[in-house]
Write an enzyme that holds these catalytic residues in place. Structure first.
Site, PDB file in Angstrom:
ATOM      1  N   HIS A 175       1.255   2.379  -3.257  1.00 33.23           N
ATOM      2  CA  HIS A 175       0.060   3.146  -4.052  1.00 33.23           C
ATOM      3  C   HIS A 175       0.527   4.096  -3.844  1.00 33.23           C
ATOM      4  O   HIS A 175       0.705   4.769  -5.137  1.00 33.23           O
ATOM      5  CB  HIS A 175      -0.646   2.479  -3.355  1.00 33.23           C
ATOM      6  CG  HIS A 175      -1.695   1.320  -3.336  1.00 33.23           C
ATOM      7  ND1 HIS A 175      -2.858   0.900  -2.718  1.00 33.23           N
ATOM      8  CD2 HIS A 175      -0.848   0.322  -4.193  1.00 33.23           C
ATOM      9  CE1 HIS A 175      -3.218  -0.051  -3.168  1.00 33.23           C
ATOM     10  NE2 HIS A 175      -2.269  -0.874  -3.936  1.00 33.23           N
ATOM     11  N   ASP A 228       1.603  -0.850  -0.348  1.00 37.38           N
ATOM     12  CA  ASP A 228       0.220  -0.264  -0.249  1.00 37.38           C
ATOM     13  C   ASP A 228       0.892   1.366  -0.092  1.00 37.38           C
ATOM     14  O   ASP A 228       1.704   1.199  -0.191  1.00 37.38           O
ATOM     15  CB  ASP A 228      -0.935  -0.078   1.303  1.00 37.38           C
ATOM     16  CG  ASP A 228      -2.403   0.508   1.122  1.00 37.38           C
ATOM     17  OD1 ASP A 228      -2.528   1.577   0.432  1.00 37.38           O
ATOM     18  OD2 ASP A 228      -3.119   0.217   1.548  1.00 37.38           O
TER      19      ASP A 228
END
Length: 456
Positions: free
Chosen positions: A311, A277
């Site tokens: 991300h 992430d």
């Protein structure tokens, strides 16, 4: 500005070419230097407490021995609890004041992926909402002078067979954690007393890996962190935090690298992040519960870090209801075809929050897949809510990229505020697509060179 600029439309919102005074840059530099002057790593007495002296054995459950060593070290006035070379198994580790948990080179502290090992429940935040949940793997509550140091490895043992499976969706049913997350969201909205928001046994909200909570003087230095159940390094409501020389490699679901949440005076330097992430995500609580606690994340320095997969390289949000201010990012490197965005801002009309005074400088980007700058004020709930997220006074200077999907992607809604965002002295090569904006507000470019990807 390069003639190639005209071949790629930039932003459909307000764009201007404007000068930024030298005095403003000097003020920003003095601000970051003042923050650095306030951050001091804790120091510990020269006393060692080896876990083997308290009954720990390699490849055996050492939870009790580690707890005894921490208690003895704390009672003696502080020092180091040492983890020797080898593999040591444990459940939850709870640090006490004046204790440095020190991992020797070639030491691995491996956390057993059995949820019962992380009970009883403790006060924590799950995605920005306070609750009583499984203990983080390493936890400290209202302690002063705590550290995790050394050249060893912390292994959370998470995989798709245990912790990560709680957030995996099957074609015909939601993830295991979905009902609990919905229940906690409702409790936060209703103002249910935190002591009554009890999860843990029989529930599926994954714990963070390292979480000092309401602590002062925190140091995490040198260690390697792998296979986390969820967020990796999650200091919450802490003051004076240093994260230095840490390597994070964990590609599981929601595996953010470092999430300082509602913390004051934070230094993150010389770290490497390869995550499932966001690499670094600055947070301050979610929705009504974040506003209830009402503590901003502020005075945060990020420098000389390397961001690989993730991300976002440096993200603010999406749990940002308490606000974020005074963030300085410099001398970092970002490069991976699996790094989606370099600088990412996330909120919506339920989370709200004010993000202001963000300075980015001297960042080198190799490849970033989607955008150098991403503002997502339509994240999850989008415009459906009464709050107004704000992003203002952002400086992105001396940033280069060799390859990127686009320079900027901004999606917002009319009630939100995006004001005084400036890109200056930047060069972006290999730009594949036009920037996309919706309700972009005030975005200023000065001496920005954008070169499209060369078609073969």
């Amino acid at each position: 500005m390069s003639p190639a600029l005209s071949t790629i439309p930039l932003l459909l919102g307000a764009i201007a070419i404007a000068a930024c005074s030298c005095r403003a840059a000097e003020i920003e530099t003095s601000e970051s230097q003042a923050i650095l002057a306030q951050i001091r790593s804790p120091e510990f007495p020269a006393r060692d407490f080896s876990i083997t002296d308290f009954g720990a054995s390699p490849n055996a459950d050492s939870t009790e021995a580690i707890a005894k060593a921490i208690t003895a070290c704390h009672a003696a006035g502080g020092g180091r609890v040492t983890i020797p070379a080898g593999v040591w198994l444990t459940g939850a580790v709870h640090l006490l004041g004046n204790v440095d948990l020190h991992l020797a080179k070639e030491a691995t502290l491996r956390f057993v992926p059995e949820p019962a090992k992380y009970l009883p429940v403790v006060l924590t935040r799950y995605e920005g909402i306070e609750c009583m949940n499984y203990s983080p793997l390493v936890y400290a509550f209202e302690q002063e002078n705590v550290a995790i140091t050394g050249a060893g490895t912390l292994d959370g043992s998470a995989s798709s067979q245990n912790w990560w499976a709680w957030n995996e969706r099957a074609p015909d049913k939601p993830a295991l954690q979905a009902a609990d997350r919905k229940q906690l969201d409702q409790q936060g909205a209703d103002g249910t007393p935190v002591a009554q928001r009890i999860f843990g046994a029989g529930h599926f909200l994954r714990p963070s890996f390292i979480e000092p909570y309401r602590c002062k003087n925190v140091l995490i230095e040198g260690v390697t962190i792998v296979n986390s159940p969820m967020w990796e390094i999650h200091p919450t409501l802490c003051t004076n935090v240093t994260v230095r020389g840490v390597t994070v490699h964990s590609l599981g679901t929601n595996n953010d690298g470092c999430d300082p949440e509602s913390c004051h005076d934070v230094l993150i330097e010389d770290c490497t992040f390869q995550t499932g992430d966001d690499c670094i995500a600055i947070k301050s609580g979610r929705n009504n519960d974040g506003r209830r606690v009402g503590v901003a994340a502020e005075n945060i320095i990020i420098r000389r870090c390397t961001m690989k997969d993730g991300h976002g390289g440096v993200t603010i949000g999406s749990e940002v209801s308490g606000g974020v201010r005074n963030v300085f990012v410099s001398d970092c490197q970002m490069d991976s075809p699996r790094l989606d965005r370099a600088f990412r801002f996330k909120s919506n009309a339920v989370r709200g929050g004010e993000i202001e005074n963000i300075q980015v400088s001297q960042v080198k980007i190799g490849r970033v897949a989607r955008a150098v700058l991403s503002v997502e004020f339509d994240y999850e709930e989008g415009a459906h809510g009464p709050e107004r997220p704000v992003l203002r006074h952002v400086r992105i200077e001396n940033v280069t990229a060799e390859s990127c999907g686009s320079v900027a992607t901004i999606t917002s809604f009319p009630a939100a505020v995006i004001d005084d965002v400036r890109l200056k002295d930047c060069t972006f090569h290999g730009v594949e697509a036009a920037s996309r904006t919706q309700h972009a507000g005030s975005i200023t470019f000065e001496n920005v060179d954008i070169e499209p990807v060369r078609k073969k």
